[in-house]
Design a protein around this motif. Structure first.
Motif, mmCIF file in Angstrom:
data_model
loop_
_atom_site.group_PDB
_atom_site.id
_atom_site.type_symbol
_atom_site.label_atom_id
_atom_site.label_comp_id
_atom_site.label_asym_id
_atom_site.label_seq_id
_atom_site.Cartn_x
_atom_site.Cartn_y
_atom_site.Cartn_z
ATOM 1 N N UNK A 32 8.450 130.384 50.778
ATOM 2 C CA UNK A 32 7.354 131.282 51.151
ATOM 3 C C UNK A 32 6.195 130.533 51.794
ATOM 4 N N UNK A 33 6.475 129.345 52.354
ATOM 5 C CA UNK A 33 5.452 128.613 53.092
ATOM 6 C C UNK A 33 4.987 129.455 54.284
ATOM 7 N N UNK A 34 3.679 129.619 54.394
ATOM 8 C CA UNK A 34 3.129 130.378 55.515
ATOM 9 C C UNK A 34 3.132 131.880 55.326
ATOM 10 N N UNK A 35 3.357 132.353 54.090
ATOM 11 C CA UNK A 35 3.398 133.803 53.864
ATOM 12 C C UNK A 35 2.071 134.472 54.203
ATOM 13 N N UNK A 36 0.955 133.825 53.857
ATOM 14 C CA UNK A 36 -0.356 134.443 54.135
ATOM 15 C C UNK A 36 -0.562 134.630 55.635
ATOM 16 N N UNK A 37 -0.120 133.636 56.425
ATOM 17 C CA UNK A 37 -0.231 133.769 57.880
ATOM 18 C C UNK A 37 0.700 134.854 58.398
ATOM 19 N N UNK A 38 1.876 134.987 57.772
ATOM 20 C CA UNK A 38 2.815 136.030 58.173
ATOM 21 C C UNK A 38 2.235 137.418 57.912
ATOM 22 N N UNK A 39 1.598 137.581 56.752
ATOM 23 C CA UNK A 39 0.966 138.873 56.436
ATOM 24 C C UNK A 39 -0.189 139.155 57.393
ATOM 25 N N UNK A 40 -0.963 138.113 57.707
ATOM 26 C CA UNK A 40 -2.074 138.277 58.652
ATOM 27 C C UNK A 40 -1.550 138.692 60.020
ATOM 28 N N UNK A 41 -0.426 138.119 60.397
ATOM 29 C CA UNK A 41 0.192 138.477 61.681
ATOM 30 C C UNK A 41 0.617 139.937 61.682
ATOM 31 N N UNK A 42 1.254 140.396 60.601
ATOM 32 C CA UNK A 42 1.696 141.787 60.543
ATOM 33 C C UNK A 42 0.519 142.751 60.569
ATOM 34 N N UNK A 43 -0.582 142.378 59.918
ATOM 35 C CA UNK A 43 -1.760 143.250 59.867
ATOM 36 C C UNK A 43 -2.431 143.384 61.230
ATOM 37 N N UNK A 44 -2.189 142.426 62.119
ATOM 38 C CA UNK A 44 -2.756 142.505 63.473
ATOM 39 C C UNK A 44 -1.700 142.989 64.464
ATOM 40 N N UNK A 45 -0.660 142.203 64.632
ATOM 41 C CA UNK A 45 0.389 142.492 65.612
ATOM 42 C C UNK A 45 1.078 143.832 65.356
ATOM 43 N N UNK A 46 1.579 144.031 64.147
ATOM 44 C CA UNK A 46 2.358 145.249 63.871
ATOM 45 C C UNK A 46 1.489 146.492 63.797
ATOM 46 N N UNK A 47 0.261 146.346 63.298
ATOM 47 C CA UNK A 47 -0.638 147.503 63.271
ATOM 48 C C UNK A 47 -0.881 148.021 64.680
ATOM 49 N N UNK A 48 -1.119 147.107 65.628
ATOM 50 C CA UNK A 48 -1.392 147.507 67.014
ATOM 51 C C UNK A 48 -0.134 148.061 67.670
ATOM 52 N N UNK A 49 0.997 147.373 67.529
ATOM 53 C CA UNK A 49 2.187 147.813 68.260
ATOM 54 C C UNK A 49 2.692 149.167 67.765
ATOM 55 N N UNK A 50 2.680 149.390 66.461
ATOM 56 C CA UNK A 50 3.119 150.685 65.932
ATOM 57 C C UNK A 50 2.075 151.767 66.214
ATOM 58 N N UNK A 51 0.812 151.433 65.959
ATOM 59 C CA UNK A 51 -0.253 152.425 66.108
ATOM 60 C C UNK A 51 -0.386 152.938 67.526
ATOM 61 N N UNK A 52 -0.412 152.021 68.500
ATOM 62 C CA UNK A 52 -0.545 152.411 69.906
ATOM 63 C C UNK A 52 0.692 153.182 70.359
ATOM 64 N N UNK A 53 1.867 152.723 69.954
ATOM 65 C CA UNK A 53 3.116 153.391 70.348
ATOM 66 C C UNK A 53 3.160 154.832 69.853
ATOM 67 N N UNK A 54 2.870 155.036 68.571
ATOM 68 C CA UNK A 54 2.940 156.393 68.016
ATOM 69 C C UNK A 54 1.883 157.299 68.634
ATOM 70 N N UNK A 55 0.700 156.747 68.894
ATOM 71 C CA UNK A 55 -0.366 157.555 69.498
ATOM 72 C C UNK A 55 0.013 157.977 70.919
ATOM 73 N N UNK A 56 0.514 157.039 71.712
ATOM 74 C CA UNK A 56 0.900 157.352 73.084
ATOM 75 C C UNK A 56 2.114 158.281 73.122
ATOM 76 N N UNK A 57 3.056 158.082 72.193
ATOM 77 C CA UNK A 57 4.243 158.944 72.149
ATOM 78 C C UNK A 57 3.848 160.388 71.865
#
Length: 327
Positions: free
Chosen positions: A100-125
């Motif tokens: 689990x080395x780097x888990x905190x960075x992985x969670x931080x990535x999901x909170x930025x990257x995945x929030x934007x990619x899913x949020x923008x996609x669903x809104x535009x769809x």
């Protein structure tokens, strides 16, 4: 006599006729209801952060596989060459928590990257799909590509930190960065290397994010709609599982070459052009570099895609029930 024969014939054929007549009526009645229900669920405006939350839950489950994938892509010297060997090497040298080395960075990535990619996609769809209709595949690909590119830019700093933290323990002691957690890594990068370090590898990363989104979100929605329309499964967990598994296979194959380049670029501290890197990799490894780490990538991305969409659909179901929109 003829009338009696006719009566007997009619009497004998009536159960078969009734059965054959009943079947198409049942099919015609069921399928439109499933489609109508699925379309109604798609038109609901869900909270923007659902994608980031679902991806964070999935990251907690699949992080060890992501770590093994990165170690394989960046391996050097006498490091293990396969997934199981890399897995056992990490456990022996770093302990179980090393997975689990780097888990905190992985969670931080999901909170930025995945929030934007899913949020923008669903809104535009929702915005660009006429009410009462299903979005076309070209529209889904276009919207998911655009939202994935934006997500890649927004999550790049956390992604660089994530790759570095995952690789840190495999480096010689003198070269280790020793980031305490994701935020510590990001701010140390800012102090020690400048703001440009946050955007190291941003173009291959954003390109990969665009390809990932197009091959993951668009294919998931497409497979899900097909299974609901042409099978008796309905909008169920089985449908979500099958759709996400197929989407994971597509995403892994399409994104593998860019994923290798991204990991190589982000793991270095010195500036190196993409063209020079490609020439160097091709000279050393040949064309096979494009799918280096494909199996661990699929074994990570497959479960990660499945977990993400299952968690996402669970978020949506709870939301519909909370809002009184669930049947």
């Amino acid at each position: 006599m003829e009338s009696a024969t006719t009566a007997r014939t009619t009497s004998n054929e009536s159960p078969v006729a009734a059965t054959s007549a009943a079947k198409p009526k049942k099919i015609l009645k069921t399928d439109p209801e499933k489609q109508k229900k699925a379309l109604a669920h798609e038109r609901i405006s869900y909270p923007f952060w659902f994608g980031g939350s679902a991806s964070s839950f999935a990251a907690c489950v699949t992080h060890p596989l992501d770590l093994v994938k990165v170690r394989l892509q960046l391996r050097s010297g006498d490091a293990p060459k396969n997934m199981s060997g890399t897995f056992m090497h990490i456990v022996r040298t770093e302990g179980p928590l090393g997975l689990y080395s780097g888990l905190t960075a992985s969670l931080l990535r999901q909170m930025t990257y995945s929030t934007v990619r899913f949020g923008v996609y669903e809104e535009l769809k929702t915005r660009y799909t006429p009410e009462g209709t299903k979005p076309s595949l070209p529209l889904l690909i276009g919207l998911s590509t655009f939202s994935g590119f934006l997500g890649g830019i927004s999550g790049n700093a956390a992604d660089v930190t994530n790759v570095r933290m995952q690789q840190d323990a495999a480096l010689p002691p003198a070269q280790r960065r020793g980031y305490k957690h994701g935020l510590d890594g990001m701010f140390r990068m800012l102090r020690e290397e400048g703001v440009r370090s946050w955007f190291r590898g941003v173009w291959p990363n954003s390109t990969r994010a665009a390809l990932m989104n197009a091959s993951q979100l668009a294919t998931y929605d497409t497979f899900k709609t097909m299974l609901i329309t042409y099978t008796p499964l309905g909008d169920t967990t089985t449908t979500h599982f099958a759709s996400s598994l197929l989407a994971g296979f597509m995403a892994t194959t399409i994104c593998s070459p860019v994923d290798v380049i991204k990991s190589r670029v982000m793991s270095t501290s010195h500036k190196q052009g993409i063209a020079h890197l490609l020439r160097e990799i091709y000279a050393k490894e040949g064309i096979t570099w494009m799918f280096k780490g494909w199996v661990p990538a699929f074994l990570r991305l497959g479960p990660q895609t499945i977990c993400t969409f299952l968690f996402l659909e669970a978020h949506r179901k709870v939301y519909r029930k909370f809002k009184g929109l669930e049947d």
